[in-house]
Write a protein that holds these residues in place. Structure first.
Motif, PDB file in Angstrom:
ATOM      1  N   VAL A   2       0.835  -1.199   0.000  1.00 52.64           N
ATOM      2  CA  VAL A   2       0.000   0.000   0.000  1.00 52.64           C
ATOM      3  C   VAL A   2       0.869   1.247   0.000  1.00 52.64           C
ATOM      4  CG1 VAL A   2      -1.937  -1.095   1.195  1.00 52.64           C
ATOM      5  CG2 VAL A   2      -0.185   0.095   2.517  1.00 52.64           C
ATOM      6  N   ARG A  40      -1.858   8.045   1.939  1.00 54.82           N
ATOM      7  CA  ARG A  40      -3.204   7.940   1.384  1.00 54.82           C
ATOM      8  C   ARG A  40      -4.063   9.031   2.002  1.00 54.82           C
ATOM      9  NH1 ARG A  40      -4.160   1.765   2.740  1.00 54.82           N
ATOM     10  NH2 ARG A  40      -2.677   2.327   4.339  1.00 54.82           N
ATOM     11  N   PHE A  56     -10.117   8.645   4.180  1.00 55.17           N
ATOM     12  CA  PHE A  56     -11.114   7.854   3.477  1.00 55.17           C
ATOM     13  C   PHE A  56     -12.507   8.406   3.723  1.00 55.17           C
ATOM     14  CE2 PHE A  56     -13.851   3.976   3.279  1.00 55.17           C
ATOM     15  CZ  PHE A  56     -13.755   3.798   1.899  1.00 55.17           C
ATOM     16  N   SER A 104     -13.100   8.855  -3.603  1.00 56.05           N
ATOM     17  CA  SER A 104     -12.280   8.381  -2.489  1.00 56.05           C
ATOM     18  C   SER A 104     -12.138   6.863  -2.541  1.00 56.05           C
ATOM     19  CB  SER A 104     -12.900   8.810  -1.158  1.00 56.05           C
ATOM     20  OG  SER A 104     -12.121   8.348  -0.076  1.00 56.05           O
ATOM     21  N   LEU A 105     -13.222   6.168  -2.826  1.00 51.16           N
ATOM     22  CA  LEU A 105     -13.163   4.712  -2.963  1.00 51.16           C
ATOM     23  C   LEU A 105     -12.186   4.309  -4.063  1.00 51.16           C
ATOM     24  CD1 LEU A 105     -16.937   3.806  -2.623  1.00 51.16           C
ATOM     25  CD2 LEU A 105     -15.117   3.115  -1.064  1.00 51.16           C
ATOM     26  N   HIS A 122      -8.505   4.946  -3.063  1.00 47.85           N
ATOM     27  CA  HIS A 122      -8.003   3.949  -2.119  1.00 47.85           C
ATOM     28  C   HIS A 122      -7.797   2.603  -2.791  1.00 47.85           C
ATOM     29  CE1 HIS A 122      -7.700   5.787   1.880  1.00 47.85           C
ATOM     30  NE2 HIS A 122      -8.404   6.729   1.288  1.00 47.85           N
ATOM     31  N   SER A 130      -4.517   2.604  -4.499  1.00 47.56           N
ATOM     32  CA  SER A 130      -3.361   2.889  -3.646  1.00 47.56           C
ATOM     33  C   SER A 130      -2.681   1.633  -3.110  1.00 47.56           C
ATOM     34  CB  SER A 130      -3.775   3.791  -2.481  1.00 47.56           C
ATOM     35  OG  SER A 130      -4.592   3.076  -1.569  1.00 47.56           O
TER      36      SER A 130
END
Length: 149
Positions: free
Chosen positions: A61, A65, A68, A75-76, A79, A82
């Motif tokens: 990861v 980041r 969230f 945003s989903l 992530h 990432s």
């Protein structure tokens, strides 16, 4: 036993927990790109009945980041992009480790074999592949993941 640069690693040399220290794509001209920026990760090789094949799991990861937001599609998506994770069975043949993936964050990796070239020196494990990555599918580079115990 700790393998040196000239020794072919054994399953016992790889077995255990590894921590990611470097994840880059390298082109033939020496240029490098860290696709996740500063990345963190863990890799675990388990042996079944004290021999390969065994089970493996990896997760990588981006360290940086954004917060969230479960109500935001952007945003989903951010992530999801990432990092990655997968697990399955593993075998070692010479200097090649095969990850036979049965569960993955990227569905197209499921039921596939991901092969990596292994270099083990002291407690540093380097896995490389020239297979293109989903983040940069045009290829032409080598993916390098360096791990330590």
């Amino acid at each position: 036993m700790t393998a040196s640069r000239s020794a072919t690693p054994t399953p016992h040399d790889l077995a255990g927990h590894w921590r990611l220290v470097r994840f880059v794509y390298r082109w033939p001209d020496g240029r490098e790109l860290a696709p996740l920026g500063d990345a963190a990760g863990q890799l675990c090789y388990l042996l079944d009945d004290d021999a390969a094949p065994g089970r493996m799991a990896v997760q990588v990861v981006a360290r940086d980041r954004p917060p969230f937001d479960m109500t935001s599609e952007a945003s989903l998506a951010a992530h999801f992009r990432s990092g990655f994770a997968y697990g399955g069975q593993w075998t070692l043949e010479g200097d090649q480790v095969h990850h036979d993936v049965d569960l993955a964050s990227l569905v197209f990796w499921e039921d596939t074999r991901l092969t990596r070239t292994v270099r083990l020196q002291d407690d540093r494990l380097t896995l490389t592949t020239d297979q293109p990555s989903p983040q940069l599918p045009e290829g032409g580079y080598v993916t390098i993941l360096e791990w330590v115990r």
